[in-house]
Scaffold this motif. Structure first.
Motif, PDB file in Angstrom:
ATOM      1  N   LEU A   1      41.870  47.154  30.507  1.00  0.00           N
ATOM      2  CA  LEU A   1      40.848  47.185  31.534  1.00  0.00           C
ATOM      3  C   LEU A   1      40.952  48.409  32.433  1.00  0.00           C
ATOM      4  N   LYS A   2      41.861  49.283  32.167  1.00  0.00           N
ATOM      5  CA  LYS A   2      42.024  50.432  33.051  1.00  0.00           C
ATOM      6  C   LYS A   2      40.861  51.413  32.920  1.00  0.00           C
ATOM      7  N   LEU A   7      37.096  49.987  36.973  1.00  0.00           N
ATOM      8  CA  LEU A   7      36.269  50.259  38.151  1.00  0.00           C
ATOM      9  C   LEU A   7      35.010  49.399  38.140  1.00  0.00           C
ATOM     10  N   VAL A   8      34.415  49.221  36.964  1.00  0.00           N
ATOM     11  CA  VAL A   8      33.253  48.347  36.835  1.00  0.00           C
ATOM     12  C   VAL A   8      33.622  46.933  37.269  1.00  0.00           C
ATOM     13  N   MET A   9      34.785  46.453  36.828  1.00  0.00           N
ATOM     14  CA  MET A   9      35.240  45.106  37.193  1.00  0.00           C
ATOM     15  C   MET A   9      35.427  44.977  38.699  1.00  0.00           C
ATOM     16  N   LYS A  10      36.105  45.935  39.287  1.00  0.00           N
ATOM     17  CA  LYS A  10      36.342  45.885  40.730  1.00  0.00           C
ATOM     18  C   LYS A  10      35.027  45.877  41.508  1.00  0.00           C
ATOM     19  N   ASN A  11      34.111  46.758  41.140  1.00  0.00           N
ATOM     20  CA  ASN A  11      32.829  46.818  41.833  1.00  0.00           C
ATOM     21  C   ASN A  11      32.032  45.532  41.655  1.00  0.00           C
ATOM     22  N   ALA A  12      32.048  44.983  40.448  1.00  0.00           N
ATOM     23  CA  ALA A  12      31.322  43.734  40.184  1.00  0.00           C
ATOM     24  C   ALA A  12      31.898  42.591  41.015  1.00  0.00           C
ATOM     25  N   LEU A  13      33.219  42.528  41.116  1.00  0.00           N
ATOM     26  CA  LEU A  13      33.840  41.458  41.900  1.00  0.00           C
ATOM     27  C   LEU A  13      33.604  41.622  43.392  1.00  0.00           C
ATOM     28  N   MET A  14      33.645  42.851  43.878  1.00  0.00           N
ATOM     29  CA  MET A  14      33.377  43.066  45.299  1.00  0.00           C
ATOM     30  C   MET A  14      31.936  42.683  45.619  1.00  0.00           C
ATOM     31  N   VAL A  29      43.783  46.279  38.543  1.00  0.00           N
ATOM     32  CA  VAL A  29      43.394  46.187  37.147  1.00  0.00           C
ATOM     33  C   VAL A  29      44.590  46.603  36.312  1.00  0.00           C
ATOM     34  N   ASP A  30      44.957  45.758  35.363  1.00  0.00           N
ATOM     35  CA  ASP A  30      46.058  46.078  34.464  1.00  0.00           C
ATOM     36  C   ASP A  30      45.517  46.145  33.045  1.00  0.00           C
ATOM     37  N   GLN A  31      46.371  46.416  32.099  1.00  0.00           N
ATOM     38  CA  GLN A  31      45.961  46.609  30.706  1.00  0.00           C
ATOM     39  C   GLN A  31      45.071  45.482  30.182  1.00  0.00           C
ATOM     40  N   ASP A  32      45.478  44.241  30.420  1.00  0.00           N
ATOM     41  CA  ASP A  32      44.719  43.129  29.840  1.00  0.00           C
ATOM     42  C   ASP A  32      44.510  41.961  30.797  1.00  0.00           C
ATOM     43  N   HIS A  33      44.667  42.203  32.073  1.00  0.00           N
ATOM     44  CA  HIS A  33      44.383  41.156  33.047  1.00  0.00           C
ATOM     45  C   HIS A  33      43.979  41.758  34.388  1.00  0.00           C
ATOM     46  N   LEU A  34      43.472  40.891  35.242  1.00  0.00           N
ATOM     47  CA  LEU A  34      42.915  41.305  36.520  1.00  0.00           C
ATOM     48  C   LEU A  34      43.514  40.427  37.616  1.00  0.00           C
ATOM     49  N   PRO A  35      44.671  40.807  38.176  1.00  0.00           N
ATOM     50  CA  PRO A  35      45.268  39.993  39.234  1.00  0.00           C
ATOM     51  C   PRO A  35      44.480  40.123  40.540  1.00  0.00           C
ATOM     52  N   ILE A  36      44.163  38.977  41.142  1.00  0.00           N
ATOM     53  CA  ILE A  36      43.366  38.945  42.364  1.00  0.00           C
ATOM     54  C   ILE A  36      44.004  37.976  43.346  1.00  0.00           C
ATOM     55  N   LEU A  37      44.155  38.407  44.584  1.00  0.00           N
ATOM     56  CA  LEU A  37      44.535  37.520  45.681  1.00  0.00           C
ATOM     57  C   LEU A  37      43.251  37.282  46.461  1.00  0.00           C
ATOM     58  N   MET A  38      42.829  36.031  46.520  1.00  0.00           N
ATOM     59  CA  MET A  38      41.561  35.741  47.174  1.00  0.00           C
ATOM     60  C   MET A  38      41.655  34.484  48.014  1.00  0.00           C
ATOM     61  N   THR A  39      40.815  34.440  49.018  1.00  0.00           N
ATOM     62  CA  THR A  39      40.675  33.267  49.868  1.00  0.00           C
ATOM     63  C   THR A  39      39.390  32.572  49.441  1.00  0.00           C
ATOM     64  N   ILE A  40      39.508  31.279  49.135  1.00  0.00           N
ATOM     65  CA  ILE A  40      38.343  30.541  48.656  1.00  0.00           C
ATOM     66  C   ILE A  40      38.029  29.379  49.583  1.00  0.00           C
ATOM     67  N   TYR A  99      52.967  42.293  44.626  1.00  0.00           N
ATOM     68  CA  TYR A  99      52.976  42.164  43.160  1.00  0.00           C
ATOM     69  C   TYR A  99      51.669  42.693  42.569  1.00  0.00           C
ATOM     70  N   ILE A 100      50.553  42.327  43.169  1.00  0.00           N
ATOM     71  CA  ILE A 100      49.257  42.775  42.655  1.00  0.00           C
ATOM     72  C   ILE A 100      49.116  44.287  42.773  1.00  0.00           C
ATOM     73  N   GLN A 101      49.566  44.856  43.879  1.00  0.00           N
ATOM     74  CA  GLN A 101      49.500  46.309  44.061  1.00  0.00           C
ATOM     75  C   GLN A 101      50.294  47.032  42.987  1.00  0.00           C
ATOM     76  N   ASP A 102      51.419  46.455  42.575  1.00  0.00           N
ATOM     77  CA  ASP A 102      52.280  47.070  41.578  1.00  0.00           C
ATOM     78  C   ASP A 102      51.747  46.939  40.155  1.00  0.00           C
ATOM     79  N   GLN A 103      50.697  46.151  39.947  1.00  0.00           N
ATOM     80  CA  GLN A 103      50.147  45.951  38.608  1.00  0.00           C
ATOM     81  C   GLN A 103      49.363  47.134  38.103  1.00  0.00           C
ATOM     82  N   GLY A 104      48.716  47.864  38.960  1.00  0.00           N
ATOM     83  CA  GLY A 104      47.814  48.935  38.550  1.00  0.00           C
ATOM     84  C   GLY A 104      48.444  50.135  38.040  1.00  0.00           C
TER      85      GLY A 104
END
Length: 104
Positions: A1-2, A7-14, A29-40, A99-104
């Motif tokens: 996904l890099k 970037l498309v993924m990040k923009n779509a999610l935002m 965004v990592d090679q094959d996953h998208l780690p997200i910390l979110m408040t729901i 952890y999420i910051q270190d994934q990219g």
């Protein structure tokens, strides 16, 4: 996904988060996953949020990269069926953010 797809993924999610009941606190965004910390909101289940995120990002990717749709269409899916989700308290949110910051 890099790269461009990431970037498309990040923009779509935002974009999705601006019109939804969730807030993205950290995302990478990592090679094959998208780690997200979110408040729901407790109004919806985690699986409902995940389904909505996967549906929206798939639609955006198909629109912007139609050749990818042909490549993935054999299985008729862009995302895998599963996902990992966990809740965090205030004490561990910073650990998850790091952890999420270190994934990219």
């Amino acid at each position: 996904l890099k790269g461009e797809l990431g970037l498309v993924m990040k923009n779509a999610l935002m974009s999705l988060s601006q019109n939804s009941e969730f807030e993205i606190e950290q995302m990478e965004v990592d090679q094959d996953h998208l780690p997200i910390l979110m408040t729901i909101s407790p109004r919806y289940s985690v699986s409902q949020y995940v389904r909505r995120i996967k549906q929206h990002t798939t639609r955006v990717v198909w629109q912007l990269h139609p050749k990818l749709k042909q490549q993935f269409w054999k299985e008729k899916t862009f995302w895998s069926d599963g996902y990992f989700a966990c809740s965090v308290g205030n004490a561990s949110a910073e650990t998850v953010r790091k952890y999420i910051q270190d994934q990219g």
